[in-house]
Design an enzyme around this catalytic site. Structure first.
Site, PDB file in Angstrom:
ATOM      1  N   GLY A 295      56.507 -16.871 -24.564  1.00 53.93           N
ATOM      2  CA  GLY A 295      56.968 -15.731 -25.579  1.00 53.93           C
ATOM      3  C   GLY A 295      56.960 -15.958 -26.950  1.00 53.93           C
ATOM      4  N   CYS A 296      56.780 -14.739 -27.666  1.00 55.46           N
ATOM      5  CA  CYS A 296      56.566 -14.644 -29.113  1.00 55.46           C
ATOM      6  C   CYS A 296      55.461 -15.799 -29.606  1.00 55.46           C
ATOM      7  CB  CYS A 296      57.830 -15.045 -29.749  1.00 55.46           C
ATOM      8  SG  CYS A 296      58.093 -14.234 -31.427  1.00 55.46           S
ATOM      9  N   SER A 297      55.531 -16.671 -30.393  1.00 57.42           N
ATOM     10  CA  SER A 297      54.660 -17.672 -30.860  1.00 57.42           C
ATOM     11  C   SER A 297      54.385 -18.563 -30.026  1.00 57.42           C
ATOM     12  CB  SER A 297      55.399 -18.309 -32.283  1.00 57.42           C
ATOM     13  OG  SER A 297      56.551 -18.939 -32.199  1.00 57.42           O
ATOM     14  N   GLY A 299      53.722 -17.748 -27.266  1.00 56.29           N
ATOM     15  CA  GLY A 299      52.562 -17.230 -26.365  1.00 56.29           C
ATOM     16  C   GLY A 299      51.350 -17.354 -27.178  1.00 56.29           C
TER      17      GLY A 299
END
Length: 565
Positions: A295-297, A299
């Protein structure tokens, strides 16, 4: 509390720290935005006089009781009846609204391009929000009532809270009451063990809770700026518990909090660690494939990893799940994006390189001032003016437990943003290869959040067009950034949107939205059905964690999440 306890904590939970282009905003970017306003102000004296006259007319109407200025019904700062019926407070609100209106009309008339106008609006909103009467004891009727109702104790408690923040929180207003939370006791309680520890990371293997498990395991790659136990908060919202309870062999990377001496850690180092973790998961599970979620960074890191695996013909990647992650950013995606400049990013890089790391406190402080209403003034009112404790909320406890960011990794994240590495196949060198997602053919599951202002859902949707995958699923969860992910079946308000007809996804988010259906409930069961179908056959659950090569060590959540730097 100013907006009620639940509302205050939920608003802050939508504004959790995140890595992105904003780590490249330098103080000079703020200064230049203010200088732009001053320059344009001086360029046309007649315009100044005209707006001053309009402002004067508004002030006269307020003094004579003829002003019709009123707060927006959704502006929670002015919900108390005193703002409507008490002449003093009503006039105070109208003075504030007159300034707000004058600033907005003035900026609309300035000769600016779209980017400059966005920058001017963003800076002016920060300034205007800071002078709201509700931020002061004299201008906040709820705080004054609280003093009377508490016999003055709220004022004493507020002063104590302010003193504690100055002494123990480096001058930042506290967003969470950390006292009720303890790792391993009521947060991060899923059973498991560290099975691999390196200088950079720990790999945690979680204990199965079912007799049978799926053959292909699941590895989660968390962001480098926050700790991994976001995946295992309370049992009812634990992604890890949901995975093991549904037969997935679950592994999670726990990144070490870098010190100044580790400021040289870059994306290549993190990708090498991910490859090491994949190999360990494969050896422990006996599976040639490993499904990956991030998720997020995290990702972005997982996407660089997927590209690297494809470039080196390593077919270990099974499926890839990306949550609230932007791979093809645009400067207009987020409000503060207008502040990002090439010069500012270069200055931020140089300062980070000199220090070796960007400290977690500095990241949190900078992020808070980009959303001061949600992350500063709400808490000034609650903690100082009302004399109340901040909410005890597990998501905010996790968010306050941020980590440092190595200077080299920061530079690589900024390169991904500047060079549009993911949407420019084969042009950007990173992690010892040229990034090219078109060569990644793994099945994809991509998640966005309806009200996510950190990674806006339409920006996350662009990722569906970047990969060479033939099977791409996009799901839009209700709520914002972390709450979009932490949206378990126990949430009665949960809902999500999916494409109503199977087939290739449209090329734009708007076209996709036209063909969606709303589904009541959490997206977790939908994803679980998707991942189980891609996790191989069932087999007997392992009797022990790890194996002879990777024996179980410390209990989950491991040592790195509690290590102090």
């Amino acid at each position: 509390m100013p907006n009620g306890g639940v509302k205050l904590e939920n608003e802050a939970a939508q504004s959790t720290n995140a890595l992105g282009p904003l780590i490249g905003v330098a103080r000079e970017d703020f200064v230049s935005a203010v200088a732009l306003l001053l320059r344009e102000t001086a360029s046309d004296p007649q315009r100044i006089m005209r707006h001053a006259q309009t402002m004067g007319e508004d002030m006269v109407k307020i003094v004579t009781g003829k002003s019709d200025l009123a707060p927006h019904p959704k502006d929670k700062r002015f919900h108390d009846p005193a703002w409507q019926f008490n002449p003093f407070f009503k006039a105070g609100a109208q003075y504030y609204l007159a300034v707000q209106k004058g600033m907005r009309n003035w900026i609309e008339e300035l000769e600016l391009d779209d980017l400059e106008r966005n920058r001017a609006n963003f800076i002016s909103n920060i300034i205007i929000d800071s002078i709201a009467p509700t931020n002061t004891l004299a201008g906040n009727p709820i705080a004054q009532k609280q003093i009377i109702n508490s016999g003055g104790l709220s004022l004493i408690k507020g002063l104590q809270n302010a003193y504690n923040d100055i002494v123990h929180n480096k001058g930042m207003v506290s967003q969470v009451d950390k006292r009720p939370f303890k790792l391993g006791e009521n947060v991060a309680t899923s059973k498991g063990n560290v099975v691999l520890r390196t200088e950079m990371m720990e790999l945690i293997h979680y204990a199965p809770t079912t007799d049978d498990v799926y053959a292909i395991p699941q590895l989660t790659i968390p962001p480098q700026i926050n700790k991994m136990y976001i995946n295992d908060l309370s049992p009812e919202k634990s992604i890890i518990k949901w995975q093991v309870d549904n037969g997935l062999q679950t592994f999670v990377i726990s990144w070490r909090n870098p010190s100044k001496e580790q400021g040289h850690w870059d994306m290549a180092d993190y990708i090498a660690s991910c490859e090491e973790a994949l190999a360990a998961v494969s050896a422990i599970s006996g599976s040639k494939k490993v499904n990956v979620s991030a998720g997020c960074s995290g990702g972005q890191t997982a996407s660089v990893l997927a590209s690297k695996l494809a470039a080196t013909n390593n077919d270990i990647l099974g499926t890839l799940t990306l949550m609230v992650c932007v791979l093809h950013p645009k400067q207009t995606d987020i409000e503060a994006g207008s502040l990002v400049s090439e010069n500012g990013m270069q200055l931020a890089r140089q300062r980070a390189a000199k220090k070796g790391i960007i400290k977690a406190d500095d990241l949190a402080r900078g992020f808070a001032w980009l959303r001061p209403n949600d992350l500063i003034w709400n808490y000034v009112i609650n903690n100082y003016l009302l004399g109340m404790d901040p909410p005890a909320f597990d998501v905010l406890f996790w968010n306050s437990d941020a980590t440092n960011l190595s200077a080299s990794l920061m530079g690589d994240f900024l390169t991904l943003y500047e060079e549009l590495a993911f949407s420019s196949p084969g042009t950007v060198e990173m992690a010892d290869h040229k990034v090219d997602l078109s060569k990644v053919t793994a099945d994809l599951f991509i998640l966005g959040g309806v009200t996510d202002h950190i990674t806006p859902w339409k920006a996350t949707y662009r990722s569906t067009q970047l990969f060479g995958s033939k099977n791409v699923t996009y799901v839009l969860s209700q709520s914002g950034h972390m709450q979009a992910i932490l949206n378990p079946p126990t949430n009665p308000k949960a809902k999500y949107f999916v494409q109503s007809k199977k087939g290739k996804l449209p090329d734009t988010a708007d076209k996709w939205l036209e063909g969606t259906e709303e589904v009541k409930g959490s997206w977790w069961p939908y994803w679980m059905e998707w991942i189980q179908a891609r996790s191989g056959k069932k087999q007997a659950a392992p009797e022990a964690l790890g194996n002879a090569e990777f024996p179980p060590q410390e209990k989950a959540p491991g040592l790195y999440v509690v290590e102090e730097v």
